[in-house]
Design an enzyme around this catalytic site. Structure first.
Site, PDB file in Angstrom:
ATOM      1  N   GLY A  55      -1.756 -28.543 -27.574  1.00 58.40           N
ATOM      2  CA  GLY A  55      -2.537 -29.387 -26.662  1.00 58.40           C
ATOM      3  C   GLY A  55      -1.962 -30.789 -26.543  1.00 58.40           C
ATOM      4  N   CYS A  99      -4.816 -30.323 -32.049  1.00 57.92           N
ATOM      5  CA  CYS A  99      -4.211 -29.167 -31.384  1.00 57.92           C
ATOM      6  C   CYS A  99      -2.787 -29.553 -31.012  1.00 57.92           C
ATOM      7  CB  CYS A  99      -5.022 -28.811 -30.140  1.00 57.92           C
ATOM      8  SG  CYS A  99      -4.354 -27.404 -29.240  1.00 57.92           S
ATOM      9  N   HIS A 101      -3.274 -24.455 -21.257  1.00 58.57           N
ATOM     10  CA  HIS A 101      -3.956 -25.741 -21.428  1.00 58.57           C
ATOM     11  C   HIS A 101      -4.339 -26.303 -20.071  1.00 58.57           C
ATOM     12  CE1 HIS A 101      -3.119 -26.203 -25.731  1.00 58.57           C
ATOM     13  NE2 HIS A 101      -2.042 -25.482 -25.445  1.00 58.57           N
ATOM     14  N   GLU A 108     -10.907 -26.086 -27.988  1.00 54.20           N
ATOM     15  CA  GLU A 108      -9.947 -24.992 -28.041  1.00 54.20           C
ATOM     16  C   GLU A 108     -10.561 -23.658 -27.653  1.00 54.20           C
ATOM     17  OE1 GLU A 108      -7.363 -24.284 -31.336  1.00 54.20           O
ATOM     18  OE2 GLU A 108      -7.197 -26.430 -31.739  1.00 54.20           O
ATOM     19  N   CYS A 155       0.650 -21.562 -31.585  1.00 56.19           N
ATOM     20  CA  CYS A 155      -0.212 -22.527 -32.231  1.00 56.19           C
ATOM     21  C   CYS A 155       0.674 -23.608 -32.839  1.00 56.19           C
ATOM     22  CB  CYS A 155      -1.006 -21.806 -33.316  1.00 56.19           C
ATOM     23  SG  CYS A 155      -1.928 -22.929 -34.318  1.00 56.19           S
TER      24      CYS A 155
HETATM   25  O1  ZDP Z   1      -4.605 -20.905 -27.354  1.00 54.47           O
HETATM   26  C1  ZDP Z   1      -5.537 -20.799 -28.180  1.00 54.47           C
HETATM   27  O2  ZDP Z   1      -6.350 -19.869 -28.114  1.00 54.47           O
HETATM   28  C2  ZDP Z   1      -5.649 -21.864 -29.264  1.00 54.47           C
HETATM   29  N1  ZDP Z   1      -6.985 -21.912 -29.789  1.00 54.47           N
HETATM   30  C3  ZDP Z   1      -4.637 -21.518 -30.297  1.00 54.47           C
HETATM   31  C4  ZDP Z   1      -4.533 -22.547 -31.391  1.00 54.47           C
HETATM   32  C5  ZDP Z   1      -3.797 -23.791 -30.942  1.00 54.47           C
HETATM   33  C6  ZDP Z   1      -3.679 -24.817 -32.032  1.00 54.47           C
HETATM   34  N2  ZDP Z   1      -4.803 -25.654 -32.164  1.00 54.47           N
HETATM   35  C7  ZDP Z   1      -2.437 -25.678 -31.846  1.00 54.47           C
HETATM   36  O3  ZDP Z   1      -2.273 -26.577 -32.667  1.00 54.47           O
HETATM   37  O4  ZDP Z   1      -1.614 -25.447 -30.979  1.00 54.47           O
HETATM   38  C8  ZDP Z   1      -3.572 -24.212 -33.354  1.00 54.47           C
END
Ligand code: ZDP
Length: 309
Positions: free
Chosen positions: A255, A252, A188, A243, A96
């Site tokens: 992301g 994200c 992603h 997400e 994350c």
């Molecule tokens: O891969 C997932 O299940 C994401 N929802 C994790 C969280 C990603 C996040 N938004 C980021 O900043 O990389 C926290």
């Protein structure tokens, strides 16, 4: 470490979140908000996924996009601490990006590391990640290289370039979207739209309607985070995200990294790009010239409040 975003059991909205009082601190990075827990006394998260999901509820809990645990690093590995995170639905992602910036601030604020330590070595489900606390309050994170091989992202989309799925066509909601699939430790799927033109009109996009169709599409066996991108220039984009396990969030980090990697692979973007998310900007640099360079992400992370649940 954690299995890839296990599908969470339906979150029980428990009246009592844990049996004993739990201290936490709320942090946010660009409006992506997390509940941080000092878990250094135990290698096991102090909350179950169900309890974490209940805490994340914005009506009956604290509210957050996830709960992040600061756990001890494995002995002898030279790391400073470990990160585990539960999404707001209780599923567990590998990594994350916004969260690790918040975690680095938390580790320093809570004196879980020596105060002068600028770069932390953090064990995550995506390997060792290194956030650096900058003097201006921003956090710059060495996110490591992206994973492009389609089967490892993972995506079932047929590779279009080497082993990678670049502008691979995918039917969703009656249109053919061009998807570039990138793992930053977590999966992603990035799309600049349905044609080779300049990306998506994000103001016209019904994210809540279309996001879940990508998230649970059979092309993504571990489900996926999906990024929808509008290009402003070769070094500046706008991005909206749906997400995995958390829905529409304000930002994200992984992301944003995946978006720049995808834009470079598609020949649309330079390797240093400002990504404007609903919650604010992130600055992404993909080092080197090939596909194996490290991705750096720089952005804000702020303490909001502390509490006991
Ligand atoms: O891969 C997932 O299940 C994401 N929802 C994790 C969280 C990603 C996040 N938004 C980021 O900043 O990389 C926290």
């Amino acid at each position: 470490m954690a299995a890839a975003a296990r599908r969470a059991p339906t979150a029980a909205r428990a009246a009592s979140i844990s049996s004993s009082p739990l201290s936490f601190v709320k942090y946010q990075g660009l409006g992506n908000d997390f509940i941080l827990v000092d878990n250094m006394a135990s290698p096991t998260p102090l909350l179950t996924p169900e309890q974490a999901a209940a805490l994340c509820d914005r009506h009956t809990g604290v509210g957050g996009d996830g709960v992040i645990f600061c756990l001890p690093a494995p002995a002898g590995g030279g790391a400073d601490y470990s990160m585990r995170i539960y999404n707001s639905d209780g599923s567990e992602p590998e990594m994350c990006g916004n969260g690790i910036r918040c975690l680095a601030r938390f580790a320093r604020d809570a004196a879980l590391v020596p105060p002068a330590l600028e770069t932390h070595a953090v064990v995550t489900g995506a390997g060792l990640i290194r956030p650096t606390l900058m003097e201006d309050g921003m956090v710059r994170v060495d996110m490591g290289p992206p994973i492009l091989e389609a089967v490892r992202v993972p995506t079932a989309l047929a590779p279009t370039r080497g082993g990678a799925a670049v502008q691979a066509p995918l039917e969703v909601a009656g249109a053919t979207w061009l998807m570039t699939c990138v793992s930053m430790g977590n999966p992603h799927a990035v799309t600049f739209g349905t044609t080779a033109a300049n990306g998506i009109d994000l103001d016209a996009l019904d994210l809540a309607q279309i996001g879940p169709l990508f998230e649970s599409h059979p092309a993504f066996p571990a489900r996926t985070n999906t990024e929808f991108v509008h290009i402003l220039s070769r070094s500046h984009v706008r991005m909206a995200v749906w997400e995995r396990g958390a829905g529409a969030t304000l930002a994200c980090g992984t992301g944003a990294c995946a978006t720049v990697v995808a834009g470079v692979l598609e020949g649309r973007l330079d390797r240093a790009v400002r990504v404007d998310l609903p919650g604010g900007p992130l600055f992404i640099e993909w080092e080197g010239e090939g596909d194996d360079g490290t991705v750096f992400m720089t952005g804000a992370a702020e303490r909001v409040f502390a509490g006991v649940a």
